[in-house]
Design a protein around this motif. Structure first.
Motif, PDB file in Angstrom:
ATOM      1  N   GLU A  25       0.835  -1.206   0.000  1.00  0.00           N
ATOM      2  CA  GLU A  25       0.000   0.000   0.000  1.00  0.00           C
ATOM      3  C   GLU A  25       0.865   1.250   0.000  1.00  0.00           C
ATOM      4  OE1 GLU A  25      -0.903   2.460   2.431  1.00  0.00           O
ATOM      5  OE2 GLU A  25       0.497   1.865   4.003  1.00  0.00           O
ATOM      6  N   MET A  26       0.309   2.320  -0.607  1.00  0.00           N
ATOM      7  CA  MET A  26       0.952   3.631  -0.636  1.00  0.00           C
ATOM      8  C   MET A  26      -0.135   4.709  -0.540  1.00  0.00           C
ATOM      9  SD  MET A  26       3.808   2.986  -3.645  1.00  0.00           S
ATOM     10  CE  MET A  26       4.585   4.589  -3.437  1.00  0.00           C
ATOM     11  N   THR A  27      -1.036   4.540   0.416  1.00  0.00           N
ATOM     12  CA  THR A  27      -2.223   5.401   0.471  1.00  0.00           C
ATOM     13  C   THR A  27      -1.972   6.758   1.121  1.00  0.00           C
ATOM     14  OG1 THR A  27      -2.867   4.349   2.563  1.00  0.00           O
ATOM     15  CG2 THR A  27      -3.790   3.435   0.525  1.00  0.00           C
ATOM     16  N   GLU A  28      -0.937   6.886   1.937  1.00  0.00           N
ATOM     17  CA  GLU A  28      -0.691   8.160   2.616  1.00  0.00           C
ATOM     18  C   GLU A  28      -0.428   9.265   1.597  1.00  0.00           C
ATOM     19  OE1 GLU A  28      -1.057   8.991   5.648  1.00  0.00           O
ATOM     20  OE2 GLU A  28      -1.493   6.997   6.429  1.00  0.00           O
ATOM     21  N   GLY A  76      -6.007   1.051 -11.154  1.00  0.00           N
ATOM     22  CA  GLY A  76      -6.737   1.648 -10.043  1.00  0.00           C
ATOM     23  C   GLY A  76      -7.731   2.677 -10.549  1.00  0.00           C
ATOM     24  N   ASP A  77      -7.700   3.874  -9.946  1.00  0.00           N
ATOM     25  CA  ASP A  77      -8.599   4.960 -10.358  1.00  0.00           C
ATOM     26  C   ASP A  77      -7.831   6.180 -10.857  1.00  0.00           C
ATOM     27  OD1 ASP A  77     -10.894   3.572  -9.810  1.00  0.00           O
ATOM     28  OD2 ASP A  77     -11.432   4.684  -8.005  1.00  0.00           O
ATOM     29  N   ILE A  78      -6.622   5.990 -11.384  1.00  0.00           N
ATOM     30  CA  ILE A  78      -5.819   7.160 -11.764  1.00  0.00           C
ATOM     31  C   ILE A  78      -6.569   8.056 -12.742  1.00  0.00           C
ATOM     32  CG2 ILE A  78      -3.591   6.091 -11.298  1.00  0.00           C
ATOM     33  CD1 ILE A  78      -3.302   5.651 -14.335  1.00  0.00           C
ATOM     34  N   GLU A  79      -6.334   9.355 -12.601  1.00  0.00           N
ATOM     35  CA  GLU A  79      -6.985  10.353 -13.442  1.00  0.00           C
ATOM     36  C   GLU A  79      -5.960  10.986 -14.374  1.00  0.00           C
ATOM     37  OE1 GLU A  79      -8.947  12.891 -10.615  1.00  0.00           O
ATOM     38  OE2 GLU A  79     -10.370  11.332 -10.032  1.00  0.00           O
ATOM     39  N   ALA A  80      -6.324  12.084 -15.010  1.00  0.00           N
ATOM     40  CA  ALA A  80      -5.518  12.665 -16.082  1.00  0.00           C
ATOM     41  C   ALA A  80      -4.103  13.006 -15.652  1.00  0.00           C
ATOM     42  CB  ALA A  80      -6.214  13.910 -16.637  1.00  0.00           C
ATOM     43  N   VAL A  97       4.476   0.621 -11.393  1.00  0.00           N
ATOM     44  CA  VAL A  97       4.969   1.729 -12.212  1.00  0.00           C
ATOM     45  C   VAL A  97       4.459   3.092 -11.728  1.00  0.00           C
ATOM     46  CG1 VAL A  97       5.264   0.278 -14.231  1.00  0.00           C
ATOM     47  CG2 VAL A  97       3.071   1.420 -13.861  1.00  0.00           C
ATOM     48  N   GLY A  98       3.677   3.095 -10.675  1.00  0.00           N
ATOM     49  CA  GLY A  98       3.190   4.342 -10.104  1.00  0.00           C
ATOM     50  C   GLY A  98       2.440   4.047  -8.815  1.00  0.00           C
ATOM     51  N   PRO A  99       2.355   5.040  -7.939  1.00  0.00           N
ATOM     52  CA  PRO A  99       2.784   6.443  -8.115  1.00  0.00           C
ATOM     53  C   PRO A  99       4.259   6.633  -7.717  1.00  0.00           C
ATOM     54  CG  PRO A  99       1.632   6.187  -6.029  1.00  0.00           C
ATOM     55  CD  PRO A  99       1.616   4.841  -6.671  1.00  0.00           C
ATOM     56  N   GLU A 100       4.933   7.539  -8.391  1.00  0.00           N
ATOM     57  CA  GLU A 100       6.318   7.842  -8.063  1.00  0.00           C
ATOM     58  C   GLU A 100       6.427   9.080  -7.169  1.00  0.00           C
ATOM     59  OE1 GLU A 100       8.471   8.074 -11.728  1.00  0.00           O
ATOM     60  OE2 GLU A 100       8.719   5.890 -11.849  1.00  0.00           O
ATOM     61  N   ARG A 101       5.300   9.713  -6.884  1.00  0.00           N
ATOM     62  CA  ARG A 101       5.298  10.867  -5.982  1.00  0.00           C
ATOM     63  C   ARG A 101       3.944  10.953  -5.300  1.00  0.00           C
ATOM     64  NH1 ARG A 101       2.484  15.398  -7.780  1.00  0.00           N
ATOM     65  NH2 ARG A 101       1.866  15.437  -9.993  1.00  0.00           N
ATOM     66  N   SER A 133      -4.790  14.320  -5.441  1.00  0.00           N
ATOM     67  CA  SER A 133      -5.992  13.516  -5.636  1.00  0.00           C
ATOM     68  C   SER A 133      -5.767  12.098  -5.127  1.00  0.00           C
ATOM     69  CB  SER A 133      -6.357  13.463  -7.117  1.00  0.00           C
ATOM     70  OG  SER A 133      -7.285  12.426  -7.369  1.00  0.00           O
ATOM     71  N   PRO A 134      -6.670  11.569  -4.279  1.00  0.00           N
ATOM     72  CA  PRO A 134      -6.535  10.170  -3.841  1.00  0.00           C
ATOM     73  C   PRO A 134      -6.565   9.188  -5.010  1.00  0.00           C
ATOM     74  CG  PRO A 134      -8.167  11.345  -2.509  1.00  0.00           C
ATOM     75  CD  PRO A 134      -7.821  12.243  -3.660  1.00  0.00           C
ATOM     76  N   ASN A 135      -7.333   9.510  -6.046  1.00  0.00           N
ATOM     77  CA  ASN A 135      -7.382   8.612  -7.204  1.00  0.00           C
ATOM     78  C   ASN A 135      -6.044   8.562  -7.929  1.00  0.00           C
ATOM     79  OD1 ASN A 135     -10.035   7.910  -6.755  1.00  0.00           O
ATOM     80  ND2 ASN A 135     -10.879   9.368  -8.227  1.00  0.00           N
ATOM     81  N   ASP A 136      -5.410   9.723  -8.109  1.00  0.00           N
ATOM     82  CA  ASP A 136      -4.094   9.752  -8.752  1.00  0.00           C
ATOM     83  C   ASP A 136      -3.044   9.025  -7.922  1.00  0.00           C
ATOM     84  OD1 ASP A 136      -4.587  10.998 -11.195  1.00  0.00           O
ATOM     85  OD2 ASP A 136      -4.521  13.001 -10.313  1.00  0.00           O
ATOM     86  N   GLN A 137      -3.296   8.907  -6.605  1.00  0.00           N
ATOM     87  CA  GLN A 137      -2.357   8.223  -5.711  1.00  0.00           C
ATOM     88  C   GLN A 137      -2.426   6.702  -5.869  1.00  0.00           C
ATOM     89  OE1 GLN A 137      -0.265  10.026  -3.767  1.00  0.00           O
ATOM     90  NE2 GLN A 137       0.766   8.174  -3.046  1.00  0.00           N
ATOM     91  N   SER A 138      -3.321   6.212  -6.724  1.00  0.00           N
ATOM     92  CA  SER A 138      -3.499   4.762  -6.899  1.00  0.00           C
ATOM     93  C   SER A 138      -2.201   4.081  -7.325  1.00  0.00           C
ATOM     94  CB  SER A 138      -4.561   4.478  -7.968  1.00  0.00           C
ATOM     95  OG  SER A 138      -5.824   4.951  -7.602  1.00  0.00           O
ATOM     96  N   ILE A 139      -1.962   2.896  -6.766  1.00  0.00           N
ATOM     97  CA  ILE A 139      -0.876   2.043  -7.248  1.00  0.00           C
ATOM     98  C   ILE A 139      -1.235   1.530  -8.642  1.00  0.00           C
ATOM     99  CG2 ILE A 139       0.226  -0.223  -6.943  1.00  0.00           C
ATOM    100  CD1 ILE A 139       0.178   0.257  -3.952  1.00  0.00           C
ATOM    101  N   VAL A 140      -0.310   1.687  -9.576  1.00  0.00           N
ATOM    102  CA  VAL A 140      -0.489   1.178 -10.942  1.00  0.00           C
ATOM    103  C   VAL A 140       0.457  -0.009 -11.101  1.00  0.00           C
ATOM    104  CG1 VAL A 140      -0.397   1.707 -13.396  1.00  0.00           C
ATOM    105  CG2 VAL A 140      -1.082   3.483 -11.757  1.00  0.00           C
ATOM    106  N   LEU A 141      -0.099  -1.140 -11.521  1.00  0.00           N
ATOM    107  CA  LEU A 141       0.654  -2.389 -11.537  1.00  0.00           C
ATOM    108  C   LEU A 141       0.629  -2.997 -12.936  1.00  0.00           C
ATOM    109  CD1 LEU A 141       2.108  -4.520  -9.699  1.00  0.00           C
ATOM    110  CD2 LEU A 141      -0.137  -5.605  -9.430  1.00  0.00           C
ATOM    111  N   LEU A 142       1.821  -3.291 -13.470  1.00  0.00           N
ATOM    112  CA  LEU A 142       1.945  -3.977 -14.743  1.00  0.00           C
ATOM    113  C   LEU A 142       2.223  -5.458 -14.459  1.00  0.00           C
ATOM    114  CD1 LEU A 142       2.115  -3.678 -17.877  1.00  0.00           C
ATOM    115  CD2 LEU A 142       4.598  -3.465 -17.589  1.00  0.00           C
ATOM    116  N   VAL A 143       1.343  -6.318 -14.940  1.00  0.00           N
ATOM    117  CA  VAL A 143       1.471  -7.766 -14.729  1.00  0.00           C
ATOM    118  C   VAL A 143       1.787  -8.399 -16.073  1.00  0.00           C
ATOM    119  CG1 VAL A 143       0.395  -9.843 -13.799  1.00  0.00           C
ATOM    120  CG2 VAL A 143      -0.271  -7.591 -12.909  1.00  0.00           C
ATOM    121  N   SER A 144       2.944  -9.075 -16.162  1.00  0.00           N
ATOM    122  CA  SER A 144       3.426  -9.573 -17.453  1.00  0.00           C
ATOM    123  C   SER A 144       3.629 -11.077 -17.422  1.00  0.00           C
ATOM    124  CB  SER A 144       4.752  -8.905 -17.824  1.00  0.00           C
ATOM    125  OG  SER A 144       4.610  -7.497 -17.850  1.00  0.00           O
TER     126      SER A 144
END
Length: 561
Positions: free
Chosen positions: A406-409, A478-482, A449-453, A457-468
């Motif tokens: 998790e990286m919700t803070e 997640g819910d990442i926005e623009a 691959v994210g978030p790196e900062r 926005s809580p949605n932009d704070q979503s963990i983005v995961l690439l599964v290969s």
């Protein structure tokens, strides 16, 4: 708030309530004492864990402190009647009344009078449950017959109680609780009097089977299915529930030792419920098959008991096999959990990860049972919104979790606070995932691959995961926005889990240029208009095949050859 009043299970009125004001308390002494008794029981177990809360259900039918997941598990296991207070609870209550009255030196008839006049207190304390009313009326008839020195058979007592109640309130015939209570009581007596059974184990099994067969048609009419092996779960749980109920009574009076013992036993009942919830459910055809199989088994038993024993042992072994088929190793399943996200990753080698848990813990556990998941090596919390994290609360105490990413803070929600309180209570390891570094997970590779900062926005704070895998990759967004979408590194993937359930918070150019050949939208009935038409149109215009969980159900994506 608005609520629906129903008669016979069909809504007939909607009431809007702005506020409630108590003008005066109940004037009836029965109501006052009954309300006090209920309050005393509920408050005695209010500060404990779920096992303590279940004790209030055993005693007075209050399950407000029991999680929806456990209530659903008890229903699937055929154990929910233990918190629908009935005959055994009335018997315990009258026994306590008799115990209190004994030092007064009253005779049998006078104790019967005391018990008769005390019954309404218990009915009030259990909030006029139909099963309690039926049991209390039967107990009242027995007490009156004792006072008048009249001998009555059980069937006479049951018939008088049912007839009298239906004369008083004909609508009771449509009450499911009343139907189940009356049928189960008849089934118990038939089972107890079944000829040819001499051992107490056999008698207990006959009673359990009798009750379950008696209520089976009612359950099928109202709910469409019933637990195939509920007699087995009831046979194991019934003595535990009785023990917990008896031990809980001194706990209400202040005995910590007794309360601890009762809670420990209740905890075992909870574990039985969650184990048995994964066992098969059957319909009308299955019930006919069970009855036919029982008749065949009885015929074989009279000729070859050894044959029946071998078949029974084989069936018992089947209980050790997960009820659902596990997903193909090296695949991802976008679970149908309604308006939310829950994505199961099957890495191979028995490794499973779960990315988010949707909005409802009962639904999540049902989906995991469908895929035979009994343990999770990793849970990824993309962010703290309720439609992603609320369902995860149902995992604790039911499905072991190896580690949480998790990286919700600094973003917090009531749902995430509740979840992380449970994480601390169960001492589940928590870590921030290694952003940018590949992690081998069975036959798949995970890369955050994210978030790196930090994002506002809580949605932009979503963990983005690439599964290969060896065949294709999927990007779980997640819910990442623009803003977060524009800052993602250049990535190659064949499948996209569309951000924010296809909401209009994405960057149009990013959506159009993902390059994914397949786009999956995890969505359910909602008031937000998800997915918005332009997102779907942009994805299809880019060449992607769009699929949705509200249309296709859970979607399985193989990642390996």
């Amino acid at each position: 708030e608005s609520g629906t009043s129903a008669v016979g299970g069909r809504p007939h009125q909607v009431i809007d309530v702005d506020s409630l004001e108590t003008r005066s308390g109940p004037t009836s002494p029965y109501r006052r004492i009954g309300n006090w008794l209920r309050s005393r029981v509920v408050s005695a177990f209010a500060d404990g864990d779920e096992s303590m809360a279940l004790l209030a259900g055993f005693l007075v039918g209050d399950v407000s402190g029991v999680t929806p997941a456990t209530q659903d598990a008890m229903k699937l296991a055929g154990l929910s009647h233990f918190v629908a207070v009935s005959g055994s609870n009335v018997a315990i209550y009258l026994g306590l009344v008799a115990l209190v009255a004994a030092p007064l030196g009253v005779g049998v008839r006078r104790r019967a009078v005391v018990g008769l006049f005390s019954l309404p207190i218990f009915v009030v304390a259990t909030r006029f449950e139909a099963s309690v009313i039926r049991a209390s009326v039967m107990a009242g008839i027995v007490l009156v017959s004792r006072i008048l020195d009249i001998g009555l058979e059980f069937w006479q007592v049951l018939s008088l109680a049912i007839f009298g109640l239906l004369v008083f309130d004909p609508w009771l015939i449509r009450n499911i609780g009343f139907q189940l209570s009356a049928a189960a009581t008849a089934g118990v007596v038939i089972g107890a009097r079944w000829p040819g059974i001499r051992t107490w184990v056999g008698r207990a099994a006959a009673v359990t089977v009798g009750a379950q067969l008696a209520v089976a048609p009612i359950l099928l009419v109202h709910f469409g299915s019933l637990p195939l092996l509920s007699p087995l779960s009831n046979l194991v749980a019934a003595p535990l529930v009785s023990g917990a109920t008896l031990a809980a009574v001194p706990g209400v009076l202040g005995s910590q030792l007794s309360m601890g013992l009762a809670a420990s036993i209740a905890g075992i009942v909870i574990q039985i419920a969650h184990t048995a919830a994964a066992w098969p459910q059957i319909g009308w055809l299955g019930l006919v098959g069970v009855l036919a199989g029982g008749g065949t088994g009885r015929w074989f038993w009279s000729r070859s008991p050894e044959y029946v024993a071998v078949v029974a042992a084989a069936l018992a072994l089947l209980l050790l096999v997960p009820a659902g088929g596990q997903p193909v190793p090296g695949s991802v399943v976008v679970l149908d959990v309604g308006q939310g996200d829950a994505i199961l990753i099957s890495g191979g080698g028995g490794q499973f990860a779960l990315v988010d848990g949707g909005p409802d813990e009962v639904v999540l556990l049902d989906r995991l049972r469908e895929f035979g998941i009994s343990e999770l090596d990793l849970v990824v919390v993309t962010h703290g919104d309720a439609d992603h994290v609320s369902g995860l609360s149902g995992l604790f105490g039911r499905i072991p979790v190896g580690q949480i990413w998790e990286m919700t803070e600094p973003h917090r929600t009531p749902a995430s606070d509740h979840f992380f309180d449970l994480v601390a209570r169960y001492q589940t390891p928590v870590a921030a995932p290694p952003v940018g570094e590949p992690v081998q997970f069975g036959d798949l590779t995970l890369r955050v691959v994210g978030p790196e900062r930090r994002y506002q926005s809580p949605n932009d704070q979503s963990i983005v995961l690439l599964v290969s895998g060896s065949l294709r990759s999927i990007l779980l967004t997640g819910d990442i926005e623009a803003v977060a979408q524009e800052e993602l590194p250049a990535l190659h993937y064949e499948v996209l889990k569309v951000p924010h359930h296809g909401g209009g918070t994405s960057d149009r150019e990013w959506i159009s240029s993902t390059g994914a050949g397949m786009a999956l939208i995890s969505v359910g009935e909602n008031r937000f208009g998800h997915p918005v038409p332009w997102v779907v149109d942009a994805l299809e215009a880019s060449g992607a095949i769009v699929d949705r969980t509200d249309v296709s159900g859970s979607i399985i994506v193989p990642l390996n050859d």
